[in-house]
Scaffold this motif. Structure first.
Motif, PDB file in Angstrom:
ATOM      1  N   THR A  99       0.852  -1.179   0.000  1.00  0.00           N
ATOM      2  CA  THR A  99       0.000   0.000   0.000  1.00  0.00           C
ATOM      3  C   THR A  99       0.892   1.235   0.000  1.00  0.00           C
ATOM      4  O   THR A  99       2.019   1.208   0.491  1.00  0.00           O
ATOM      5  N   PHE A 100       0.365   2.312  -0.574  1.00  0.00           N
ATOM      6  CA  PHE A 100       1.134   3.541  -0.695  1.00  0.00           C
ATOM      7  C   PHE A 100       0.331   4.693  -0.103  1.00  0.00           C
ATOM      8  O   PHE A 100      -0.872   4.794  -0.340  1.00  0.00           O
ATOM      9  N   PRO A 101       0.976   5.583   0.661  1.00  0.00           N
ATOM     10  CA  PRO A 101       0.252   6.673   1.317  1.00  0.00           C
ATOM     11  C   PRO A 101      -0.537   7.545   0.352  1.00  0.00           C
ATOM     12  O   PRO A 101      -1.613   8.041   0.695  1.00  0.00           O
ATOM     13  N   PHE A 102      -0.014   7.764  -0.862  1.00  0.00           N
ATOM     14  CA  PHE A 102      -0.690   8.681  -1.775  1.00  0.00           C
ATOM     15  C   PHE A 102      -2.003   8.133  -2.315  1.00  0.00           C
ATOM     16  O   PHE A 102      -2.769   8.867  -2.922  1.00  0.00           O
ATOM     17  N   LEU A 108      -0.752  13.268  -6.129  1.00  0.00           N
ATOM     18  CA  LEU A 108       0.672  13.307  -5.802  1.00  0.00           C
ATOM     19  C   LEU A 108       1.370  14.018  -6.950  1.00  0.00           C
ATOM     20  O   LEU A 108       1.215  13.633  -8.111  1.00  0.00           O
ATOM     21  N   LEU A 150       4.984   2.446  -9.045  1.00  0.00           N
ATOM     22  CA  LEU A 150       4.450   2.973  -7.789  1.00  0.00           C
ATOM     23  C   LEU A 150       5.535   3.048  -6.710  1.00  0.00           C
ATOM     24  O   LEU A 150       5.577   3.994  -5.918  1.00  0.00           O
ATOM     25  N   ILE A 151       6.421   2.058  -6.690  1.00  0.00           N
ATOM     26  CA  ILE A 151       7.520   2.085  -5.723  1.00  0.00           C
ATOM     27  C   ILE A 151       8.460   3.253  -6.013  1.00  0.00           C
ATOM     28  O   ILE A 151       8.890   3.969  -5.101  1.00  0.00           O
ATOM     29  N   MET A 153       7.686   6.041  -7.489  1.00  0.00           N
ATOM     30  CA  MET A 153       6.964   7.254  -7.109  1.00  0.00           C
ATOM     31  C   MET A 153       7.026   7.475  -5.605  1.00  0.00           C
ATOM     32  O   MET A 153       7.232   8.602  -5.135  1.00  0.00           O
ATOM     33  N   ASN A 154       6.846   6.407  -4.835  1.00  0.00           N
ATOM     34  CA  ASN A 154       6.863   6.548  -3.387  1.00  0.00           C
ATOM     35  C   ASN A 154       8.261   6.906  -2.883  1.00  0.00           C
ATOM     36  O   ASN A 154       8.408   7.687  -1.922  1.00  0.00           O
ATOM     37  N   ARG A 155       9.294   6.378  -3.524  1.00  0.00           N
ATOM     38  CA  ARG A 155      10.666   6.720  -3.127  1.00  0.00           C
ATOM     39  C   ARG A 155      10.956   8.194  -3.390  1.00  0.00           C
ATOM     40  O   ARG A 155      11.605   8.873  -2.579  1.00  0.00           O
ATOM     41  N   ARG A 157       8.705  10.537  -3.494  1.00  0.00           N
ATOM     42  CA  ARG A 157       7.890  11.235  -2.500  1.00  0.00           C
ATOM     43  C   ARG A 157       8.610  11.292  -1.150  1.00  0.00           C
ATOM     44  O   ARG A 157       8.612  12.323  -0.476  1.00  0.00           O
ATOM     45  N   GLU A 158       9.234  10.181  -0.767  1.00  0.00           N
ATOM     46  CA  GLU A 158       9.883  10.110   0.541  1.00  0.00           C
ATOM     47  C   GLU A 158      11.218  10.856   0.586  1.00  0.00           C
ATOM     48  O   GLU A 158      11.770  11.069   1.667  1.00  0.00           O
TER      49      GLU A 158
END
Length: 276
Positions: A99-102, A108, A150-151, A153-155, A157-158
């Motif tokens: 799961t991803f926060p966005f 995002l 998605l991974i 993108m989340n990286r 974002r972080e």
């Protein structure tokens, strides 16, 4: 049959435009969207804000969020667009579930650096190639590529770098005030004369400024947010269609039905039946 279901759950497309182009329809949908700008510039309206995009920018739009892209600066642009349903992420290869926060946010907005752009583009072009070639085991391969995207993108974002900021000049701030007013009063009868007096703008300038900034006419915008609220109530409540039409600012059930079907592509009753 599996190919039809796969196409319904996920698609990716690349489009290059040489001339000016702005989306001309009200736009929100029950799929997730990833928009990557390969070249050129665009203005991207999301709910109540406008963002100025440049080459390499990436946007994730959650389901049922109002958005529209518009011409900006140089008219030439090229983009890659992904749309996918929640079901496409279920049953991932190897039982992977992330799961991803966005996914719980409206959107995002990312401005990857040149190395991150390279990794993102490699994934996107692999998706396009796989979709075009129709190879065996295409579904799990596309699922794995989407998960990689998605991974990534989340990286990004972080990494805590500054996100794409909304445009914020004097004209846009005025339109943001108008948008806020319309969202608070959509259930009422809203007249251009009243808006003109409230915001100290002539009616022609008011309409032109709103359209240039958001891509919507005032009537289009009002109808869209009214239908969005009607859809929520049809999904979640048991009020009659007539009551919902009255509460969302429509002057008659016939008008409500026409506008709703024009935006949702089905009648209110059909929508309720399919989403309960």
């Amino acid at each position: 049959m599996q190919e039809e279901k796969q196409e319904f759950q996920f698609y990716v497309e690349q489009i290059k435009r040489a001339g000016a182009f702005s989306m001309d329809t009200d736009h929100f949908h029950d799929t997730y969207e990833i928009y990557y700008l390969l070249a050129g510039e665009r203005n991207y309206y999301i709910n109540n804000l406008v963002y100025s995009l440049r080459q390499g920018d990436l946007i994730f739009i959650n389901r049922n969020e109002l958005h529209r892209t518009m011409a900006k600066g140089t008219v030439r642009h090229e983009r890659i667009l992904i749309n996918f349903r929640q079901e496409f992420l279920q049953g991932m290869p190897g039982g992977i579930e992330l799961t991803f926060p966005f996914f719980s946010e409206q959107c995002l907005l990312l401005r990857p650096d040149v190395h991150e752009q390279g990794r993102i583009e490699n994934i996107l072009f692999a998706m396009l190639k796989e979709q075009q070639e129709q190879c065996t085991q295409q579904l799990p391969y596309l699922q794995s590529l989407l998960m990689q995207m998605l991974i990534q993108m989340n990286r990004i974002r972080e990494s805590a770098r500054a996100a794409i900021a909304p445009a914020n000049n004097e004209k846009q701030r005025k339109v943001y005030d108008i948008l806020e007013y319309l969202r608070a009063h959509y259930h009422e009868t809203v007249k251009l004369e009243e808006l003109s007096e409230r915001f100290y703008l002539s009616i022609p300038y008011l309409c032109r400024l709103f359209k240039q900034t958001t891509g919507f006419t005032i009537v289009e915008y009002l109808n869209t947010i009214r239908v969005q609220e009607a859809q929520r109530r049809l999904r979640e409540g048991s009020d009659s269609v007539t009551r919902i039409a009255e509460d969302t600012g429509f002057d008659s059930i016939a008008h409500f039905g026409r506008v709703f079907k024009g935006i949702a592509k089905r009648s209110p009753l059909q929508y309720r039946k399919q989403n309960r």
